[in-house]
Scaffold this motif. Sequence first.
Motif, mmCIF file in Angstrom:
data_model
loop_
_atom_site.group_PDB
_atom_site.id
_atom_site.type_symbol
_atom_site.label_atom_id
_atom_site.label_comp_id
_atom_site.label_asym_id
_atom_site.label_seq_id
_atom_site.Cartn_x
_atom_site.Cartn_y
_atom_site.Cartn_z
ATOM 1 N N GLN A 1 -88.194 -42.266 -27.705
ATOM 2 C CA GLN A 1 -89.428 -42.998 -26.757
ATOM 3 C C GLN A 1 -88.910 -43.268 -25.280
ATOM 4 O OE1 GLN A 1 -92.418 -44.296 -27.663
ATOM 5 N NE2 GLN A 1 -92.632 -44.548 -25.562
ATOM 6 N N TRP A 2 -89.576 -42.574 -24.440
ATOM 7 C CA TRP A 2 -89.426 -42.937 -23.112
ATOM 8 C C TRP A 2 -89.549 -44.292 -22.769
ATOM 9 C CZ3 TRP A 2 -87.482 -39.560 -19.470
ATOM 10 C CH2 TRP A 2 -87.706 -38.098 -19.688
ATOM 11 N N VAL A 3 -88.824 -44.804 -22.175
ATOM 12 C CA VAL A 3 -89.017 -46.532 -21.490
ATOM 13 C C VAL A 3 -89.769 -46.516 -20.163
ATOM 14 C CG1 VAL A 3 -87.650 -48.621 -20.939
ATOM 15 C CG2 VAL A 3 -86.619 -47.091 -22.527
ATOM 16 N N HIS A 4 -91.005 -46.726 -20.173
ATOM 17 C CA HIS A 4 -92.016 -46.697 -19.066
ATOM 18 C C HIS A 4 -91.755 -47.657 -18.427
ATOM 19 C CE1 HIS A 4 -93.768 -43.394 -21.379
ATOM 20 N NE2 HIS A 4 -94.154 -44.214 -22.272
ATOM 21 N N GLY A 5 -91.845 -47.589 -17.002
ATOM 22 C CA GLY A 5 -91.910 -48.551 -16.011
ATOM 23 C C GLY A 5 -93.118 -49.049 -15.600
ATOM 24 N N GLN A 6 -93.518 -50.017 -14.833
ATOM 25 C CA GLN A 6 -94.525 -50.533 -14.429
ATOM 26 C C GLN A 6 -95.307 -49.646 -13.267
ATOM 27 O OE1 GLN A 6 -96.185 -53.133 -15.823
ATOM 28 N NE2 GLN A 6 -94.354 -53.346 -17.292
ATOM 29 N N ASP A 7 -94.519 -48.907 -12.329
ATOM 30 C CA ASP A 7 -94.985 -48.582 -11.405
ATOM 31 C C ASP A 7 -95.267 -46.906 -11.688
ATOM 32 O OD1 ASP A 7 -92.797 -47.344 -12.030
ATOM 33 O OD2 ASP A 7 -91.529 -47.514 -10.051
ATOM 34 N N CYS A 8 -95.433 -46.470 -12.927
ATOM 35 C CA CYS A 8 -96.161 -45.244 -13.395
ATOM 36 C C CYS A 8 -94.919 -44.094 -12.804
ATOM 37 C CB CYS A 8 -97.463 -45.016 -12.991
ATOM 38 S SG CYS A 8 -98.459 -46.171 -13.903
ATOM 39 N N ALA A 9 -93.813 -44.421 -12.546
ATOM 40 C CA ALA A 9 -92.966 -43.441 -11.931
ATOM 41 C C ALA A 9 -92.263 -42.754 -12.908
ATOM 42 C CB ALA A 9 -91.926 -44.031 -11.022
ATOM 43 N N PRO A 10 -91.576 -41.437 -12.732
ATOM 44 C CA PRO A 10 -90.908 -40.789 -13.792
ATOM 45 C C PRO A 10 -89.777 -41.881 -14.601
ATOM 46 C CG PRO A 10 -91.404 -39.484 -11.821
ATOM 47 C CD PRO A 10 -91.902 -40.541 -11.619
ATOM 48 N N PRO B 1 -102.143 -43.176 -20.763
ATOM 49 C CA PRO B 1 -101.235 -43.991 -19.787
ATOM 50 C C PRO B 1 -101.965 -44.455 -18.357
ATOM 51 C CG PRO B 1 -100.269 -41.591 -20.444
ATOM 52 C CD PRO B 1 -102.170 -41.749 -20.955
ATOM 53 N N PRO B 2 -101.483 -45.582 -18.098
ATOM 54 C CA PRO B 2 -101.847 -46.109 -16.988
ATOM 55 C C PRO B 2 -101.671 -45.124 -15.472
ATOM 56 C CG PRO B 2 -100.069 -47.416 -17.292
ATOM 57 C CD PRO B 2 -100.238 -46.406 -18.442
ATOM 58 N N THR B 3 -102.728 -44.924 -14.546
ATOM 59 C CA THR B 3 -102.500 -44.343 -13.395
ATOM 60 C C THR B 3 -102.969 -45.151 -12.098
ATOM 61 O OG1 THR B 3 -105.055 -43.424 -13.712
ATOM 62 C CG2 THR B 3 -103.082 -42.091 -14.775
ATOM 63 N N TYR B 4 -102.510 -44.525 -11.059
ATOM 64 C CA TYR B 4 -102.759 -45.231 -9.839
ATOM 65 C C TYR B 4 -103.848 -44.558 -9.329
ATOM 66 C CZ TYR B 4 -98.968 -48.612 -9.424
ATOM 67 O OH TYR B 4 -97.998 -49.866 -9.423
ATOM 68 N N THR B 5 -104.755 -45.391 -8.697
ATOM 69 C CA THR B 5 -105.744 -44.960 -7.993
ATOM 70 C C THR B 5 -105.692 -45.494 -6.383
ATOM 71 O OG1 THR B 5 -107.219 -44.841 -9.858
ATOM 72 C CG2 THR B 5 -108.345 -44.701 -7.470
ATOM 73 N N GLY B 6 -105.102 -44.695 -5.440
ATOM 74 C CA GLY B 6 -104.519 -45.337 -4.372
ATOM 75 C C GLY B 6 -103.490 -46.144 -4.542
ATOM 76 N N ASP B 7 -103.576 -47.599 -4.257
ATOM 77 C CA ASP B 7 -102.685 -48.439 -4.261
ATOM 78 C C ASP B 7 -102.847 -49.326 -5.540
ATOM 79 O OD1 ASP B 7 -101.387 -47.681 -2.174
ATOM 80 O OD2 ASP B 7 -102.261 -49.089 -0.997
ATOM 81 N N GLU B 8 -104.087 -49.087 -6.510
ATOM 82 C CA GLU B 8 -104.286 -50.157 -7.617
ATOM 83 C C GLU B 8 -104.174 -49.285 -8.923
ATOM 84 O OE1 GLU B 8 -108.516 -51.994 -9.304
ATOM 85 O OE2 GLU B 8 -108.643 -50.662 -7.464
#
Length: 837
Positions: A63-72, A286-293
């Motif tokens: 399992q990858w440990v996902h962060g809140q910022d959707c970064a690798p 997975p969550p994604t960023y649309t602009g800054d949102e």
Amino acid sequence: MAAPVIETCHVAFSANETANVVSWGRGWIAAIGTQHSIVLYDVKGMKVLNVLNGHTKRVNAVQWVHGQDCAPETHIVSGGSDNSVLIWEVQNTEFIRRVECKGHTGGVFAVDGIHLNPSELLVASSSADCTVRLWLFKGSQDVECLHVLTFGRGFMMDVALSMLPGSSVPVLACGGDDTNVHLYVEIDKVLTKVLTLQGHEDWLRGVSWTCVDGELLLASCSQDATIRVWRLWAKSESGVCAGDDDEIKMKEEVFNVKESDVCYAVSLETVLLGHDGWVYGIHWHPPTYTGDELKQSLSLLSASMDQTMVLWSPDKESGQWVEKVRVGEVGENTMGFLGCQMSPDGSMMLAHAYHGALHLWSKDQDNEEWKPTVVTSGHFDEVQDLSWDPEGDFIITVSSDQTARLFTPWRSKGSKEVTWHEVSRPQIHGYNIQCLAMVGRFQFVSGADEKVLRVFQAPLNFVNNFANISGFSAEELMTSDNRASLPEGASTPALGLSNKAVYQGDLAVKAEQSANQTDRISDQYKEPDFHPRNITEPPPEDYLHQNTRWPEIQKLYGHGFEMFCLASDRARTVVASACKATKAEHASVLLWSTRTWRQLQALSYHTLTVTQLAFSPDSQMLLAVARDRTWSLWRRNQPESEGEEPRFSLYAQTGKDTTLHERIIWSCDWSPDSRYFATSSRDKTVIMWGPCRVVASGDLMQPDEIKCCSVLNVGDSATAVAFCPVVHSDRYLLAVGLECGKVVFHSWTPAAPAGGQDWSRCGETDQSQSHTAAVKRLRWRPRAGRAGHQNDKCASVNREKEGQSETGESCRVQLASASADHSVKIFSVNTRTLQQQ
């Protein structure tokens, strides 16, 4: 930048047969458990980036440990049958094993992790010891076990961690064999069960959280073929858990958390019905960023043993959850899917099947259709043998998974990089396949745990498709006259073991029969139909399984027990075979003519199983090594008349009193000039024997002059040995495969004085390159260079990029290795630089 001396070109692998063994990270890297290792696979680039070796038994959960910022991600958590939980951390772009969590007394089969803050990880693990443990990792070498949950005789099949809405309080969901979902929250530093969610009627197989608009959604899947989605939200301040009594709504379960002084409610959101088999895996978009949102797409992917994946989402008008997309395999090629994952942007779906095969679908942006996409593949049991084709353009491997597979390099359209892929599965058998020998560019002989040898030849459809994929023209591969006589393909009867040739006329008859089909009892046992197709890229799993078999053209009978080893001479005129034996009468080596496929001779000398056979490069000598710790050398007799079939006679040998090996001899090989041969043994030694020929005249030495030249101790059981075909400055380069999985390279100089000075250790595979189990076979590419890089318009660009010259490219030779860890690896070795180290 200079290319490494030993570079990994390809790793053929399969996923372990567990549900939680695949995890797709935000950086488009899939972490996949395969045997004792974790493979980091670049899905877009279609190549293996790294192999993490740390577990000592099978990896069951990754399992990858996902962060809140959707970064690798920077951390991976894994659990295995060795009872351990490992935390991996990225350092200088490489993942290293950071810490081991010890405490479980049974295999770990589910893990999850979340970031509490930038320096702390909370990890949950479920084990066969009927416990769930929570671990706190603070970025140091130490890890603390915070809580232990005991479930008596029950098992929790999956665990999932998240944060309660609007708080920093972790919530743990566990699903197990009691058909319930259990929710735990830490209250007064004690992990307390706050709710039990009921509804499923069979074992739970997966649980997964996602956060949407400040609320949590929990999905659970079960063997009852259903998926349930639960909604968890912060309802009100503590003690104000009231609502509008006139409103019709789902039943709510509530609980309080003292730390946040908030009342939380849980209700059933929906029940998803659509699968016909056990649902093993679920995965939220997975969550994604649309602009800054940050946005969370409300889509859920599920995988089932009914061989389908379904993408679910709410209808825009009614809000009811409905099936949006269904993909899967048609027919009986697989036993269903064990897990599923979505790409970071939701444009791809990845599933792994019961036998470890990966299935990848991508969304066509033009017509919104989902289509199968190229993905890696490999064996799911021990790989016993492999061989290059005579031109060095592809390899064929055989395994205890009862398949033979053909791998070749391929360059996708618009790409400058060459990647290796499986393009054919010539043999799918009912017995474990133990050995093979190439007897032509598109013909091979295989032996399995049966008394019969089988000869296969490539069909026309494969030759044409191989030309499309490899970039060769069909005329380069085979003359038009030879192609005209080939069958179109092959199929296997439902209850048979032999691949039956299918000709063009047979396809027309089958089409007519299908048009006039009537219900008959025999239709229940129809053989899989061969459907020819023109392809320009490596095919997906279902096509490999059904449409890439080679017809069987001959069976060879003569052995009394299961086959063990095979070899063919360089001229492809003779095949030698040996079977398992406990008596001298069964340990004979049989010789077969490739022209008539008749038995030519039985060579008797050994008393136990002959473990490997090797013809000298000049085809004049045959070497046999055996379990009785001896070797025998057979000389090819001069023909008495033109066209006479070859005959061999015993020329030299060792006996029990003259052998130098103290344990079983596992492997042997010849030097490229046919002057020396090497034997490797369980006694940890590699012995060089010779010379067999006079340098000036090329005549054979007298039998008593063929003796031990040098002895090398490699420190571990030497299970495979292979001479490099390229010789630099009269120094021979040997690759030695060890029982621990490592491949070591040694240079040997015949003119140097014995006693250790004639050997030079040049290098070895590092931890990520090495296998995790015994190396079964090593084979060098028959010529210098790298497969797929010849006649390459991009070759000069690639060489400049890698710091290579024309001369440097000619010094690179590829080495293929097969292992008991189920993997096949291909290395590119700079032989000149290696011998200079």
